[in-house]
Design a protein around this motif. Sequence first.
Motif, mmCIF file in Angstrom:
data_model
loop_
_atom_site.group_PDB
_atom_site.id
_atom_site.type_symbol
_atom_site.label_atom_id
_atom_site.label_comp_id
_atom_site.label_asym_id
_atom_site.label_seq_id
_atom_site.Cartn_x
_atom_site.Cartn_y
_atom_site.Cartn_z
ATOM 1 N N LEU A 55 -15.584 2.319 -43.403
ATOM 2 C CA LEU A 55 -15.100 3.697 -43.263
ATOM 3 C C LEU A 55 -16.121 4.631 -42.620
ATOM 4 C CD1 LEU A 55 -13.312 4.195 -46.723
ATOM 5 C CD2 LEU A 55 -12.250 3.761 -44.500
ATOM 6 N N ILE A 56 -17.413 4.347 -42.814
ATOM 7 C CA ILE A 56 -18.449 5.277 -42.343
ATOM 8 C C ILE A 56 -19.405 4.630 -41.347
ATOM 9 C CG2 ILE A 56 -20.390 6.734 -43.058
ATOM 10 C CD1 ILE A 56 -18.972 7.145 -45.730
ATOM 11 N N THR A 57 -19.945 3.447 -41.702
ATOM 12 C CA THR A 57 -20.975 2.825 -40.852
ATOM 13 C C THR A 57 -20.462 2.514 -39.451
ATOM 14 O OG1 THR A 57 -22.080 1.846 -42.763
ATOM 15 C CG2 THR A 57 -22.570 0.886 -40.612
ATOM 16 N N PHE A 58 -19.323 1.810 -39.351
ATOM 17 C CA PHE A 58 -18.798 1.428 -38.040
ATOM 18 C C PHE A 58 -18.495 2.646 -37.157
ATOM 19 C CE2 PHE A 58 -17.146 -2.955 -39.586
ATOM 20 C CZ PHE A 58 -18.445 -3.431 -39.539
ATOM 21 N N PRO A 59 -17.801 3.674 -37.679
ATOM 22 C CA PRO A 59 -17.572 4.876 -36.857
ATOM 23 C C PRO A 59 -18.866 5.561 -36.447
ATOM 24 C CG PRO A 59 -16.047 4.846 -38.698
ATOM 25 C CD PRO A 59 -17.038 3.757 -38.953
ATOM 26 N N CYS A 60 -19.842 5.605 -37.361
ATOM 27 C CA CYS A 60 -21.126 6.252 -37.049
ATOM 28 C C CYS A 60 -21.875 5.505 -35.957
ATOM 29 C CB CYS A 60 -22.005 6.323 -38.307
ATOM 30 S SG CYS A 60 -21.559 7.628 -39.458
ATOM 31 N N ILE A 61 -21.882 4.175 -36.052
ATOM 32 C CA ILE A 61 -22.580 3.369 -35.047
ATOM 33 C C ILE A 61 -21.886 3.481 -33.692
ATOM 34 C CG2 ILE A 61 -23.131 1.001 -34.364
ATOM 35 C CD1 ILE A 61 -23.688 0.404 -37.296
ATOM 36 N N PHE A 62 -20.546 3.454 -33.716
ATOM 37 C CA PHE A 62 -19.800 3.598 -32.461
ATOM 38 C C PHE A 62 -20.094 4.960 -31.841
ATOM 39 C CE2 PHE A 62 -16.116 5.160 -30.090
ATOM 40 C CZ PHE A 62 -15.985 4.157 -29.142
ATOM 41 N N TYR A 63 -20.058 6.031 -32.662
ATOM 42 C CA TYR A 63 -20.347 7.381 -32.164
ATOM 43 C C TYR A 63 -21.769 7.445 -31.616
ATOM 44 C CZ TYR A 63 -21.431 12.372 -32.194
ATOM 45 O OH TYR A 63 -21.842 13.637 -31.829
ATOM 46 N N SER A 64 -22.712 6.871 -32.354
ATOM 47 C CA SER A 64 -24.114 6.895 -31.948
ATOM 48 C C SER A 64 -24.316 6.202 -30.613
ATOM 49 C CB SER A 64 -24.973 6.219 -33.017
ATOM 50 O OG SER A 64 -26.326 6.175 -32.626
ATOM 51 N N PHE A 65 -23.700 5.005 -30.470
ATOM 52 C CA PHE A 65 -23.845 4.255 -29.221
ATOM 53 C C PHE A 65 -23.237 5.016 -28.049
ATOM 54 C CE2 PHE A 65 -21.542 1.613 -26.147
ATOM 55 C CZ PHE A 65 -22.601 0.968 -25.525
ATOM 56 N N TRP A 66 -22.000 5.495 -28.251
ATOM 57 C CA TRP A 66 -21.297 6.106 -27.127
ATOM 58 C C TRP A 66 -21.941 7.422 -26.699
ATOM 59 C CZ3 TRP A 66 -19.024 4.895 -23.087
ATOM 60 C CH2 TRP A 66 -18.330 5.828 -22.329
ATOM 61 N N GLU A 102 -15.296 10.786 -18.961
ATOM 62 C CA GLU A 102 -15.834 9.867 -19.965
ATOM 63 C C GLU A 102 -14.893 8.689 -20.239
ATOM 64 O OE1 GLU A 102 -17.359 11.482 -23.579
ATOM 65 O OE2 GLU A 102 -18.542 13.004 -22.577
ATOM 66 N N LYS A 103 -13.585 8.926 -20.188
ATOM 67 C CA LYS A 103 -12.619 7.856 -20.454
ATOM 68 C C LYS A 103 -12.766 6.734 -19.435
ATOM 69 C CE LYS A 103 -7.689 6.902 -21.072
ATOM 70 N NZ LYS A 103 -6.311 7.473 -21.058
ATOM 71 N N ASN A 104 -12.889 7.102 -18.166
ATOM 72 C CA ASN A 104 -13.041 6.094 -17.115
ATOM 73 C C ASN A 104 -14.392 5.385 -17.232
ATOM 74 O OD1 ASN A 104 -11.543 5.015 -14.837
ATOM 75 N ND2 ASN A 104 -13.249 5.707 -13.569
ATOM 76 N N LEU A 105 -15.411 6.138 -17.666
ATOM 77 C CA LEU A 105 -16.732 5.544 -17.877
ATOM 78 C C LEU A 105 -16.659 4.503 -18.997
ATOM 79 C CD1 LEU A 105 -19.791 5.474 -17.297
ATOM 80 C CD2 LEU A 105 -20.061 7.364 -18.911
ATOM 81 N N ALA A 106 -15.908 4.811 -20.043
ATOM 82 C CA ALA A 106 -15.740 3.870 -21.157
ATOM 83 C C ALA A 106 -15.059 2.589 -20.684
ATOM 84 C CB ALA A 106 -14.934 4.524 -22.270
ATOM 85 N N LEU A 107 -14.084 2.727 -19.807
ATOM 86 C CA LEU A 107 -13.402 1.556 -19.251
ATOM 87 C C LEU A 107 -14.373 0.709 -18.431
ATOM 88 C CD1 LEU A 107 -10.015 3.147 -18.082
ATOM 89 C CD2 LEU A 107 -10.387 1.634 -20.052
ATOM 90 N N TYR A 108 -15.255 1.375 -17.694
ATOM 91 C CA TYR A 108 -16.233 0.653 -16.882
ATOM 92 C C TYR A 108 -17.227 -0.097 -17.766
ATOM 93 C CZ TYR A 108 -20.024 -0.300 -13.602
ATOM 94 O OH TYR A 108 -20.996 -0.917 -12.850
ATOM 95 N N VAL A 109 -17.641 0.533 -18.860
ATOM 96 C CA VAL A 109 -18.568 -0.123 -19.795
ATOM 97 C C VAL A 109 -17.914 -1.375 -20.376
ATOM 98 C CG1 VAL A 109 -19.771 0.111 -22.009
ATOM 99 C CG2 VAL A 109 -19.816 1.994 -20.372
ATOM 100 N N SER A 110 -16.626 -1.282 -20.712
ATOM 101 C CA SER A 110 -15.885 -2.445 -21.216
ATOM 102 C C SER A 110 -15.821 -3.537 -20.148
ATOM 103 C CB SER A 110 -14.466 -2.033 -21.622
ATOM 104 O OG SER A 110 -14.500 -1.038 -22.627
ATOM 105 N N PHE A 111 -15.594 -3.121 -18.906
ATOM 106 C CA PHE A 111 -15.560 -4.066 -17.779
ATOM 107 C C PHE A 111 -16.913 -4.774 -17.652
ATOM 108 C CE2 PHE A 111 -16.846 -4.621 -13.317
ATOM 109 C CZ PHE A 111 -15.900 -5.537 -12.875
ATOM 110 N N CYS A 112 -17.997 -4.015 -17.758
ATOM 111 C CA CYS A 112 -19.346 -4.588 -17.648
ATOM 112 C C CYS A 112 -19.615 -5.596 -18.761
ATOM 113 C CB CYS A 112 -20.400 -3.479 -17.699
ATOM 114 S SG CYS A 112 -20.425 -2.434 -16.227
ATOM 115 N N ALA A 113 -19.150 -5.286 -19.960
ATOM 116 C CA ALA A 113 -19.337 -6.200 -21.087
ATOM 117 C C ALA A 113 -18.609 -7.519 -20.839
ATOM 118 C CB ALA A 113 -18.835 -5.546 -22.376
#
Length: 246
Positions: A55-66, A102-113
């Motif tokens: 509930l907290i750790t995963f959202p926090c880590i995702f927010y922190s990374f992004w 930012e949305k398109n940037l997120a898609l590009y990051v997913s593509f890179c992964a």
Amino acid sequence: MSKINKYLKLSKEFAKKYIKEYFILMLKPIIIGLLGGVFVELSLKNPFFIIFVFLITFPCIFYSFWKGFVVTYALNYAACDFYKNESDYSLLNFIEENKTKEKNLALYVSFCAIVSIILFLPTILSSTSILGALFTNPAGIIAMTNKFISTFIIFLINCVVLIPFVNFMTQAYFFKKDDENFTDAFINCYKYLDKEGIIIALIICIITSLPGLLNPILQGIIMLILNVYIFSINTFWFYDRINEKK
């Protein structure tokens, strides 16, 4: 090497201008990520806290990374602007101006992964074969040694192939033309390579990898400092290469 010396000199000036603001903007994502990590430690002591990890750790880590990535990506805007001497914007100005992208940037990051995983498949599959051999023939020392050597060679080849992409992927996206797609950005990481680009990519790869061999936390701290220099040097080089190719 004269170009690299020029980029190094300019990156120092760039760092003087932006490194303080970069640290300040990165502070919030780092603190939130660390706070989220507290529940992982607590869950190891008491299973009750596992629910808070989800509930907290995963959202926090995702927010922190992004958010950390968005702030770091903004260094491309700042470096390009600095190199062309166009304006006196702050990093926050660049972040605010490009929120809609930012949305398109997120898609590009997913593509890179996905691309990174695909390109690294030979190493993954070779490593899997080693695990299989351990179970089927644990006494075959010579065979196992050969597999380890071949896997290491494959790993080195994978790394050499991936280095230009990993190093220049954000610059390739930043300088991508409107009629180019993500695949074009990937290709551009290699298409624009020259002697200086190869040297820059190799040196940055070595510098950023060595601290991680000692301590991952140390690597994180060092990378926080080096990002301002690395992103500016990469952007300066990429900008020059694009103009040389015109």
